[in-house]
Design a protein around this motif. Structure first.
Motif, PDB file in Angstrom:
ATOM      1  N   LEU A 115       0.649  -1.321  -0.162  1.00  0.00           N
ATOM      2  CA  LEU A 115      -0.214  -0.264  -0.205  1.00  0.00           C
ATOM      3  C   LEU A 115       0.816   1.268  -0.241  1.00  0.00           C
ATOM      4  O   LEU A 115       2.385   1.035   0.459  1.00  0.00           O
ATOM      5  N   VAL A 172      -3.069  -2.805   5.948  1.00  0.00           N
ATOM      6  CA  VAL A 172      -4.038  -1.864   5.727  1.00  0.00           C
ATOM      7  C   VAL A 172      -3.885  -0.416   7.313  1.00  0.00           C
ATOM      8  O   VAL A 172      -4.060  -0.047   7.405  1.00  0.00           O
ATOM      9  N   SER A 194      -9.507   4.853  -0.370  1.00  0.00           N
ATOM     10  CA  SER A 194      -9.119   3.684  -0.565  1.00  0.00           C
ATOM     11  C   SER A 194      -8.219   3.147  -1.236  1.00  0.00           C
ATOM     12  O   SER A 194      -8.429   3.660  -2.782  1.00  0.00           O
ATOM     13  N   ALA A 242      -7.022  -1.948   1.082  1.00  0.00           N
ATOM     14  CA  ALA A 242      -7.478  -1.568   2.070  1.00  0.00           C
ATOM     15  C   ALA A 242      -8.652   0.229   1.350  1.00  0.00           C
ATOM     16  O   ALA A 242      -8.442   0.222   0.777  1.00  0.00           O
TER      17      ALA A 242
END
Length: 348
Positions: free
Chosen positions: A55, A75, A141, A145
């Protein structure tokens, strides 16, 4: 440095104090604090390299697919607010060097899986992991996640060292993303049947989330309330039996001789003129009207000399002995009261 270059040591701060998962998943900021520059991190994360970016700003320190635990921590690392030095960790995360995540908690299906719901899919089967954050946080988002915003962040529960939304809130966030009536019904039923929470708490969260206008949710809630009522009645039977109370007459209606209907009761001891009524109200639009009806019935019965004990399903679950004492005290005190008016007792 190419991707075959040995990974630089994470110095000057040693990582032996970190949990195993925190050695495999770290933020870019944490890597910098261990002496790994941004350019070195980028080099390691190139295609075919030994690291990968899961991420934005969150790095997986191995090339293979992330485990379920690694995805959960990733996340949370992506969404958690940096905790200033000296600020205490969340309650329940007092283990030495346990990860702490401020202003973020898992919710939705991922949270239900962690709470032990068998009707929720395994973590690895969930493409998206919902994370609850304050409404004004600047997050989007991305990847696995999914950001869920709230104006009022609930107190998280610690499950396997992770901050997790309470079951009622996690249910509401899960239901918001579901259109399958069967799945919704199974989740709500397990919440009550499994003893995770009471129906009223679930309905309150669904109402707050404005989900009670969806037909498949309404149908599931009706089944939930019936399930909750049945469980509460079973607990009431068990309380009477296990705490040695005299047997009442169950599920009766009272009427004045030749007069009006006085209302239904879950248990009634005619000789002592003591009644028990389960308070199974739920927070719907007619809650005030329903409570007024409860109050009117109780006032009318007590004017006739009948003592009414209201018991909530939650108190039956969490404090059955205390509720049995309340009923026993009312039964014992009946001899000190004036005789009650004669009423007709009918099966309901």
């Amino acid at each position: 440095m190419n991707h075959n270059t040995p990974v630089p040591p994470l110095s000057p701060r040693p990582v032996r104090h970190l949990s195993e998962v925190r050695r495999r998943v770290m933020t870019a900021a944490q890597l910098r604090s261990h002496g790994v520059s941004s350019s070195e991190t980028n080099e390691q994360c190139r295609p075919g390299g030994p690291w990968q970016q899961l991420l934005p700003g969150v790095i997986l320190l191995h090339p293979g697919p992330p485990t379920g635990e690694e995805r959960l921590h990733a996340v949370l690392m992506y969404t958690a607010k940096e905790r200033p030095a000296g600020v205490p960790a969340q309650p329940g995360a007092e283990q030495p060097h346990a990860p702490t995540y401020a202003e973020a908690m898992l919710t939705g299906l991922a949270a239900l899986t962690l709470h032990g719901f068998t009707s929720a899919p395994p973590l690895m089967a969930q493409d998206k992991l919902d994370v609850l954050v304050p409404r004004l946080r600047r997050l989007r988002s991305t990847g696995c996640a999914r950001i869920v915003r709230t104006t009022s962040l609930p107190a998280p529960q610690q499950v396997t060292g992770l901050p997790v939304a309470p079951v009622p809130r996690a249910l509401a966030d899960a239901v918001a993303e579901l259109s399958d009536a069967g799945v919704v019904s199974r989740l709500l039923t397990e919440a009550v049947r499994g003893g995770h929470c009471e129906p009223a708490a679930v309905v309150r969260e669904l109402s707050n989330a404005k989900l009670l206008s969806r037909p498949h949710v309404v149908d599931a809630v009706d089944s939930l309330l019936a399930e909750g009522r049945s469980i509460a009645e079973d607990r009431l039977y068990r309380m009477v039996r296990e705490h040695g109370l005299p047997d009442p007459v169950w599920n009766v209606d009272l009427r004045l001789p030749g007069g009006p209907h006085l209302g239904g009761l879950d248990a009634y001891w005619p000789e002592q003129a003591v009644a028990v009524e389960l308070d199974t109200r739920v927070p719907r639009q007619d809650e005030d009207a329903l409570w007024s009806e409860y109050a009117r019935k109780r006032e009318h019965l007590e004017r006739l000399g009948i003592t009414v004990v209201h018991i909530t399903p939650k108190k039956l679950r969490d404090a059955a002995e205390q509720q049995a004492t309340v009923v026993r005290t009312a039964l014992m005190a009946s001899g000190d009261r004036d005789p009650a008016a004669y009423v007709v007792v009918l099966p309901r």
